[in-house]
Design a protein around this motif. Structure first.
Motif, PDB file in Angstrom:
ATOM      1  N   TYR A 422      78.887  33.028 -20.992  1.00  0.00           N
ATOM      2  CA  TYR A 422      79.061  32.754 -19.566  1.00  0.00           C
ATOM      3  C   TYR A 422      78.813  31.284 -19.207  1.00  0.00           C
ATOM      4  O   TYR A 422      79.264  30.806 -18.182  1.00  0.00           O
ATOM      5  CB  TYR A 422      78.105  33.625 -18.732  1.00  0.00           C
ATOM      6  N   GLN A 423      78.064  30.588 -20.088  1.00  0.00           N
ATOM      7  CA  GLN A 423      77.680  29.205 -19.781  1.00  0.00           C
ATOM      8  C   GLN A 423      78.896  28.284 -19.605  1.00  0.00           C
ATOM      9  O   GLN A 423      78.870  27.361 -18.782  1.00  0.00           O
ATOM     10  CB  GLN A 423      76.764  28.641 -20.884  1.00  0.00           C
ATOM     11  N   GLU A 424      79.964  28.567 -20.363  1.00  0.00           N
ATOM     12  CA  GLU A 424      81.146  27.681 -20.316  1.00  0.00           C
ATOM     13  C   GLU A 424      81.775  27.620 -18.931  1.00  0.00           C
ATOM     14  O   GLU A 424      82.473  26.658 -18.597  1.00  0.00           O
ATOM     15  CB  GLU A 424      82.208  28.160 -21.317  1.00  0.00           C
ATOM     16  N   LEU A 425      81.520  28.650 -18.104  1.00  0.00           N
ATOM     17  CA  LEU A 425      82.102  28.667 -16.766  1.00  0.00           C
ATOM     18  C   LEU A 425      81.557  27.539 -15.889  1.00  0.00           C
ATOM     19  O   LEU A 425      82.128  27.224 -14.850  1.00  0.00           O
ATOM     20  CB  LEU A 425      81.855  30.027 -16.100  1.00  0.00           C
ATOM     21  N   LEU A 426      80.447  26.939 -16.330  1.00  0.00           N
ATOM     22  CA  LEU A 426      79.835  25.858 -15.542  1.00  0.00           C
ATOM     23  C   LEU A 426      80.264  24.467 -16.014  1.00  0.00           C
ATOM     24  O   LEU A 426      79.732  23.460 -15.533  1.00  0.00           O
ATOM     25  CB  LEU A 426      78.300  25.958 -15.615  1.00  0.00           C
ATOM     26  N   ASP A 427      81.219  24.412 -16.945  1.00  0.00           N
ATOM     27  CA  ASP A 427      81.667  23.109 -17.463  1.00  0.00           C
ATOM     28  C   ASP A 427      82.223  22.231 -16.339  1.00  0.00           C
ATOM     29  O   ASP A 427      82.910  22.715 -15.439  1.00  0.00           O
ATOM     30  CB  ASP A 427      82.750  23.292 -18.541  1.00  0.00           C
ATOM     31  N   SER A 428      81.925  20.932 -16.422  1.00  0.00           N
ATOM     32  CA  SER A 428      82.427  19.963 -15.437  1.00  0.00           C
ATOM     33  C   SER A 428      82.974  18.742 -16.168  1.00  0.00           C
ATOM     34  O   SER A 428      82.429  18.341 -17.194  1.00  0.00           O
ATOM     35  CB  SER A 428      81.282  19.534 -14.507  1.00  0.00           C
ATOM     36  N   MET A 433      77.119  19.523 -15.693  1.00  0.00           N
ATOM     37  CA  MET A 433      77.475  20.900 -15.306  1.00  0.00           C
ATOM     38  C   MET A 433      77.907  20.914 -13.848  1.00  0.00           C
ATOM     39  O   MET A 433      77.592  19.992 -13.087  1.00  0.00           O
ATOM     40  CB  MET A 433      76.276  21.842 -15.499  1.00  0.00           C
ATOM     41  N   GLY A 437      80.453  28.638 -10.910  1.00  0.00           N
ATOM     42  CA  GLY A 437      81.246  28.996 -12.074  1.00  0.00           C
ATOM     43  C   GLY A 437      82.482  29.814 -11.743  1.00  0.00           C
ATOM     44  O   GLY A 437      82.997  30.524 -12.587  1.00  0.00           O
ATOM     45  N   THR A 445      76.426  33.589 -13.569  1.00  0.00           N
ATOM     46  CA  THR A 445      76.608  32.135 -13.731  1.00  0.00           C
ATOM     47  C   THR A 445      75.531  31.364 -12.960  1.00  0.00           C
ATOM     48  O   THR A 445      75.098  30.296 -13.397  1.00  0.00           O
ATOM     49  CB  THR A 445      78.017  31.666 -13.307  1.00  0.00           C
ATOM     50  N   CYS A 448      72.732  31.459 -15.268  1.00  0.00           N
ATOM     51  CA  CYS A 448      73.036  30.539 -16.383  1.00  0.00           C
ATOM     52  C   CYS A 448      72.680  29.106 -16.000  1.00  0.00           C
ATOM     53  O   CYS A 448      72.115  28.353 -16.792  1.00  0.00           O
ATOM     54  CB  CYS A 448      74.521  30.603 -16.743  1.00  0.00           C
ATOM     55  N   PHE A 449      73.032  28.745 -14.771  1.00  0.00           N
ATOM     56  CA  PHE A 449      72.708  27.413 -14.271  1.00  0.00           C
ATOM     57  C   PHE A 449      71.189  27.198 -14.330  1.00  0.00           C
ATOM     58  O   PHE A 449      70.698  26.208 -14.894  1.00  0.00           O
ATOM     59  CB  PHE A 449      73.218  27.270 -12.827  1.00  0.00           C
TER      60      PHE A 449
END
Length: 514
Positions: A422-428, A433, A437, A445, A448-449
């Motif tokens: 799920y962490q990848e949804l916070l990619d910037s 980050m 998400g 998410t 996760c943050f």
């Protein structure tokens, strides 16, 4: 209202109202049987004439029965054994209290003989009865010109046999402390945003420290937070005339060298969403966005009242989220206290922006555990409705402890996964980050943050968005939920600490945690 335990024979108790239970199919409980005998079969007659059946939730009020000292007798139907889960037990107590509140009583005795709940644990039954009764009689009138009529009920007694009186007494003390914490949390939640500001929360914390010698308080203002580098927390209050605060409360009940447990509360005293403005309908309920902070304050108050032998720190990250000329804009990048950078794609995902800096700040206490509590995501209401708090953690043992505490306290939480996927949804593309998400898995998410700021300790996150307040009609208002769960977790820790100390000394002590 004053709570007490009584052990005299039910028929001899002089009181305005005595409450006894009747099981399904007219089965008399021990107390009801004594009353029946003293009144020459008055209850048996009512059962035979089918005026009483004992079905779950049935209530019948009887006046001036000859042979007993109580002026009134309230017979409460307990139903079949499988109809006594917490939900039924809660409804029964609510029904009893609704009836009592309509009568002009000053003293009441409740004698349910431990039969009203499916769990035979008398400590738990008694404590929940105290907590729920206190909640049922709570009234909010702080901002009304016409104050609520004072509650006539002064003395609420719980009848227990002599051999259980001591256990009952400890349940009552714990129950009153938790009930006080819940009431404090509800009061803070219910206060409007123009009264309950970050500064007001800081003043409440200082007032608590004056009430309890075991508490000390420190409030970090915006200058201090700026110097420390809490630019994420500060970004949330930028558009508001109300200054943001980080409130630090320390409770020392344990040994000086034992690591503290830290509770972190989201204290957004009003949430407009900021530049990512929320829709207008129902926005008044965003005064409840500081209920996480309220429950953390309520829990530390209860811990101090119970004299728990542990060390505790409460951190309240308080800010008001407003649109203004200084307000943070979508796309802005801030540097957190941890040094990580965040692209703020949505200014309405602000709870995590104050919590992340508070979590980093928690590191300085070398904590044994850290729990944050927040009305964090609407997604949590979609996932779990209004019954369970969402629970996410980086430590299975801690998660299990909180789940069990919630079950025991009848203030339940339910786990969601905190997987790396799920962490990848916070990619910037523009910062370490993003603060959101996307639409899917919003509760996860958000956690996760936060998890990125909680790597140095055992951490759990409680999302109370669905349970912190009721939206409906007469029931509209803060619930104080998560205070019972947190208190139970702390009681369990206290019990462990006491047991460990006893093992070292080799002598058994009496301690009143269940």
């Amino acid at each position: 209202m004053f709570f007490e335990i009584l052990s005299d024979n039910p028929e001899t108790l002089e009181t305005d109202c005595l409450v006894v239970g009747l099981e399904a199919d007219g089965q008399l409980t021990p107390s009801a049987a004594r009353i029946d005998q003293a009144t020459s079969g008055a209850l048996t007659d009512l059962i035979q004439s089918q005026d009483l059946s004992g079905k779950a939730g049935e209530l019948l009020l009887l006046h001036k029965l000859p042979g007993i000292q109580a002026k009134r007798l309230l017979v409460a139907g307990l139903g079949k054994e499988d109809e006594r889960k917490d939900r039924h037990y809660r409804k029964l107590i609510k029904g009893i209290n609704a009836t009592l509140s309509k009568l002009n009583l000053s003293r009441v005795v409740v004698a349910l003989d431990g039969r009203a709940s499916e769990l035979p644990d008398l400590y738990r039954q008694t404590r929940l009865l105290v907590e729920w009764t206190s909640a049922d009689f709570y009234q909010y009138d702080t901002t009304k010109s016409k104050k609520a009529d004072p509650i006539t009920l002064e003395q609420f007694a719980i009848h227990l046999p002599m051999e259980d009186a001591e256990l009952g007494e400890s349940a009552l003390l714990d129950g009153v402390a938790i009930a006080n914490g819940v009431s404090s949390a509800r009061e803070l939640g219910n206060l409007p945003g123009n009264i309950c500001t970050p500064s007001y929360l800081a003043d409440r914390a200082k007032a608590l420290a004056e009430e309890f010698d075991s508490l000390k308080v420190k409030v970090l203002n915006e200058d201090k937070m700026e110097k420390l580098g809490m630019h994420s927390l500060l970004s949330v209050g930028r558009g508001s005339a109300q200054p943001s605060k980080l409130i630090v409360i320390e409770y020392n009940g344990g040994d000086d060298d034992s690591a503290p447990h830290v509770l972190v509360g989201k204290g957004i005293t009003f949430d407009t969403g900021g530049i990512s403005l929320k829709p207008g309908a129902g926005m008044d309920e965003m005064k409840f966005d500081m209920c996480g902070a309220a429950s953390v304050l309520g829990a530390i108050e209860a811990a101090a009242e119970m004299h728990l032998p542990i060390n505790l720190v409460a951190l309240v990250a308080a800010a008001e989220n407003m649109p203004g000329s200084q307000a943070t804009k979508p796309g802005d990048v801030v540097t957190t206290l941890s040094g990580q950078t965040v692209e703020i794609l949505n200014t309405d995902a602000e709870g995590r922006l104050v919590l992340c800096d508070a979590l980093t700040y928690a590191e300085r206490f070398n904590p044994a555990s850290v729990i944050d509590v927040a009305t964090l995501t609407g997604a949590c209401i979609i996932a779990l409705g209004h019954h369970a708090s969402g629970l996410l953690s980086n430590d299975q043992e801690l998660a299990d402890a909180l789940m069990q505490a919630g079950d025991y306290a009848s203030d339940r939480a339910w786990p969601l996964p905190l997987w790396d996927e799920y962490q990848e949804l916070l990619d910037s593309n523009f910062a370490d980050m993003a603060n959101i998400g996307g639409r899917s898995a919003g509760t996860i998410t958000a956690a996760c943050f936060l998890s990125r700021f909680a790597k140095k300790f055992r951490w759990a996150h409680l999302d109370i968005a669905g349970v912190a307040w009721n939206s409906n009609g007469k029931d509209k208002g803060a619930t104080g939920r998560c205070v019972p769960l947190l208190c139970q977790y702390l009681i369990d820790l206290a019990e462990e600490a006491t047991d460990a100390a006893e093992e070292e000394e080799g002598a058994p002590h009496h301690h009143h945690y269940h």
